[in-house]
Motif scaffolding. Structure first.
Motif, short mmCIF file in Angstrom:
data_model
loop_
_atom_site.label_atom_id
_atom_site.label_comp_id
_atom_site.label_asym_id
_atom_site.label_seq_id
_atom_site.Cartn_x
_atom_site.Cartn_y
_atom_site.Cartn_z
N THR A 1 3.37 -1.53 -16.01
CA THR A 1 2.11 -1.15 -15.37
C THR A 1 1.66 0.23 -15.81
OG1 THR A 1 3.20 -0.20 -13.44
CG2 THR A 1 2.64 -2.54 -13.34
N SER A 2 0.35 0.47 -15.75
CA SER A 2 -0.21 1.77 -16.12
C SER A 2 -0.52 2.62 -14.89
CB SER A 2 -1.50 1.57 -16.94
OG SER A 2 -1.23 0.84 -18.11
N TYR A 3 -0.27 2.08 -13.71
CA TYR A 3 -0.53 2.82 -12.48
C TYR A 3 0.78 3.24 -11.84
CZ TYR A 3 -0.43 -2.18 -11.28
OH TYR A 3 -0.12 -3.51 -11.20
N SER A 4 0.69 4.01 -10.78
CA SER A 4 1.88 4.61 -10.16
C SER A 4 2.74 3.56 -9.45
CB SER A 4 1.48 5.69 -9.17
OG SER A 4 0.89 5.11 -8.01
N SER A 5 3.97 3.93 -9.22
CA SER A 5 4.89 3.03 -8.50
C SER A 5 4.43 2.76 -7.07
CB SER A 5 6.31 3.62 -8.51
OG SER A 5 6.83 3.64 -9.82
N PRO A 6 3.96 3.78 -6.31
CA PRO A 6 3.46 3.48 -4.96
C PRO A 6 2.31 2.48 -4.96
CG PRO A 6 3.91 5.82 -5.16
CD PRO A 6 4.05 5.24 -6.54
N ILE A 7 1.42 2.58 -5.98
CA ILE A 7 0.30 1.64 -6.06
C ILE A 7 0.81 0.24 -6.38
CG2 ILE A 7 -1.72 0.97 -7.42
CD1 ILE A 7 -2.46 3.92 -7.56
N PHE A 8 1.79 0.15 -7.30
CA PHE A 8 2.35 -1.16 -7.60
C PHE A 8 2.94 -1.79 -6.35
CE2 PHE A 8 6.29 -3.52 -8.06
CZ PHE A 8 5.80 -4.68 -8.66
N LEU B 1 -1.22 -10.09 -10.68
CA LEU B 1 -1.57 -8.86 -9.96
C LEU B 1 -2.85 -8.25 -10.51
CD1 LEU B 1 1.92 -7.12 -9.53
CD2 LEU B 1 0.61 -8.33 -7.79
N ASP B 2 -3.00 -8.25 -11.85
CA ASP B 2 -4.23 -7.72 -12.45
C ASP B 2 -5.43 -8.59 -12.10
OD1 ASP B 2 -3.02 -5.54 -13.57
OD2 ASP B 2 -2.78 -6.41 -15.57
N ASP B 3 -5.23 -9.91 -12.05
CA ASP B 3 -6.32 -10.80 -11.67
C ASP B 3 -6.76 -10.57 -10.23
OD1 ASP B 3 -6.36 -11.98 -14.16
OD2 ASP B 3 -5.10 -13.69 -13.57
N GLU B 4 -5.80 -10.32 -9.35
CA GLU B 4 -6.10 -10.17 -7.93
C GLU B 4 -6.66 -8.79 -7.58
OE1 GLU B 4 -2.71 -11.27 -5.58
OE2 GLU B 4 -2.73 -13.35 -6.26
N PHE B 5 -6.19 -7.75 -8.28
CA PHE B 5 -6.57 -6.39 -7.89
C PHE B 5 -7.32 -5.61 -8.97
CE2 PHE B 5 -2.75 -7.51 -5.47
CZ PHE B 5 -3.21 -7.32 -4.17
N GLY B 6 -7.37 -6.16 -10.19
CA GLY B 6 -8.06 -5.47 -11.27
C GLY B 6 -7.16 -4.52 -12.03
N TYR B 7 -7.55 -4.21 -13.25
CA TYR B 7 -6.77 -3.29 -14.08
C TYR B 7 -6.95 -1.87 -13.57
CZ TYR B 7 -5.08 -0.70 -18.13
OH TYR B 7 -4.40 0.16 -18.95
N SER B 8 -5.88 -1.09 -13.63
CA SER B 8 -5.96 0.30 -13.15
C SER B 8 -4.99 1.17 -13.93
CB SER B 8 -5.62 0.36 -11.66
OG SER B 8 -5.56 1.71 -11.22
N GLU B 9 -5.33 2.45 -14.04
CA GLU B 9 -4.43 3.46 -14.61
C GLU B 9 -4.28 4.62 -13.63
OE1 GLU B 9 -5.83 4.68 -18.41
OE2 GLU B 9 -5.37 2.76 -19.39
N TYR B 10 -4.53 4.33 -12.35
CA TYR B 10 -4.56 5.40 -11.34
C TYR B 10 -3.15 5.80 -10.93
CZ TYR B 10 -5.84 8.07 -7.23
OH TYR B 10 -5.98 9.07 -6.31
N GLY B 11 -2.97 7.10 -10.79
CA GLY B 11 -1.69 7.62 -10.29
C GLY B 11 -0.68 7.83 -11.40
N ASN C 1 6.62 2.46 4.19
CA ASN C 1 5.61 2.39 3.14
C ASN C 1 6.16 2.85 1.80
OD1 ASN C 1 5.35 5.25 2.85
ND2 ASN C 1 3.94 5.32 4.58
N ALA C 2 5.31 2.77 0.78
CA ALA C 2 5.75 3.02 -0.59
C ALA C 2 6.29 4.43 -0.80
CB ALA C 2 4.59 2.76 -1.56
N LYS C 3 5.70 5.40 -0.14
CA LYS C 3 6.12 6.79 -0.34
C LYS C 3 7.36 7.14 0.49
CE LYS C 3 1.56 8.55 -1.64
NZ LYS C 3 0.46 9.50 -1.35
N GLU C 4 7.62 6.37 1.54
CA GLU C 4 8.77 6.63 2.39
C GLU C 4 10.02 5.88 1.93
OE1 GLU C 4 9.19 8.70 5.02
OE2 GLU C 4 7.21 9.52 4.58
N ILE C 5 9.83 4.67 1.40
CA ILE C 5 10.98 3.82 1.09
C ILE C 5 11.91 4.46 0.06
CG2 ILE C 5 9.80 2.52 -0.75
CD1 ILE C 5 12.17 0.98 1.85
#
Length: 268
Positions: free
Chosen positions: A26-33, A65-75, A110-114
């Motif tokens: 993925t090109s986006y952050s782990s929390p976003i994934f 995942l890309d189909d459902e949420f779109g391509y992203s490079e955020y984070g 959540n993603a940042k706490e886990i």
């Protein structure tokens, strides 16, 4: 809590491998994934246990995942492959053992706490880690009778520890000064006493203060208890009989490990 069954282990492993692969796929952050996965149709297929009977490959998962949420490079925050593997595994284990949906578990951790729990529990048996994590947030889905029993058992255990304060004990050191464990170097000697077993069934652990070299055994007095609020096991603090330490001094000495827990120091 009973161990995972064969099918449950397969589910955990499958989700863990997807999480691990996300670091490079993925090109986006782990929390976003993590958030995307939890709210995806793939996650639902894990919840209802149909994923193992699908023909989706790991590559298919990321396309979905890309189909459902779109391509992203955020984070730009990327957790390590080991961290992501464990996170994927523990999320699924929590879902299975507590009969919760992925979304429900995500709301608890959540993603940042886990990822913080990885540092504490990734060397534990996965079911034991899941149970301790739920106890750390005071989650309890047992009956009132079971809850009362757990509270009484913890109070009885704490009282037995308090009764040891001022008493002489022998500590058998299994983590001497300089011992390294998961990136942590022990600045003091750490071991266990045989007079008492903790709630996890193992001999009671103890920190040793006042000794500045690695040792194998130590005879001293129990100075204090470190009462952990987010773990089932408390710790003893043992020192030479003629020495005394304040709460502040004890806290500073054991902070290398206790910084991962919510705890209080009991001197009497």
């Amino acid at each position: 809590m009973t161990p995972l069954s064969y099918i449950e282990i397969k589910l955990c492993q499958a989700q863990a491998k997807i999480f691990e692969a996300s670091v490079t796929r993925t090109s986006y952050s782990s929390p976003i994934f993590i958030r995307r996965f939890i709210y995806s149709s793939i996650s639902k297929s894990f919840d209802n246990k149909t994923y193992l009977y699908s023909f989706n490959t790991i590559e298919d998962v990321f396309e979905i995942l890309d189909d459902e949420f779109g391509y992203s490079e955020y984070g730009d925050i990327k957790y390590s492959p080991d961290e992501m593997f464990w996170i994927g595994y523990i999320y699924r284990c929590l879902c299975i053992k507590y009969n919760l949906s992925s979304k429900s578990v995500y709301k608890l951790f959540n993603a940042k706490e886990i990822v913080k729990y990885y540092n504490i529990y990734h060397t534990f048996d996965i079911v034991d880690a899941a149970e301790r994590m739920m106890e750390s947030i005071n989650y309890d889905n047992s009956s009132n009778q079971e809850k009362a029993y757990k509270v009484a058992k913890r109070l009885f255990y704490t009282q037995k520890l308090k009764n040891l304060i001022g008493q002489k004990v022998r500590v058998f050191v299994d983590r001497p000064i300089g011992y390294e464990h998961n990136g942590t170097t022990y600045p003091l000697n750490y071991g266990y006493i045989k007079e008492l077993k903790s709630l996890d069934g193992e001999f009671q652990d103890a920190y040793i203060l006042g000794i500045d070299k690695p040792i194998e055994t130590f005879d001293g007095k129990v100075l204090a208890i470190i009462n952990r609020k987010n773990d089932i096991e408390d710790k003893l603090v043992v020192c030479p009989e003629e020495e005394e330490y304040s709460k502040e001094e004890i806290k500073k000495a054991v902070n290398f490990m206790e910084k991962h827990f919510k705890s209080k120091i009991i001197l009497d």
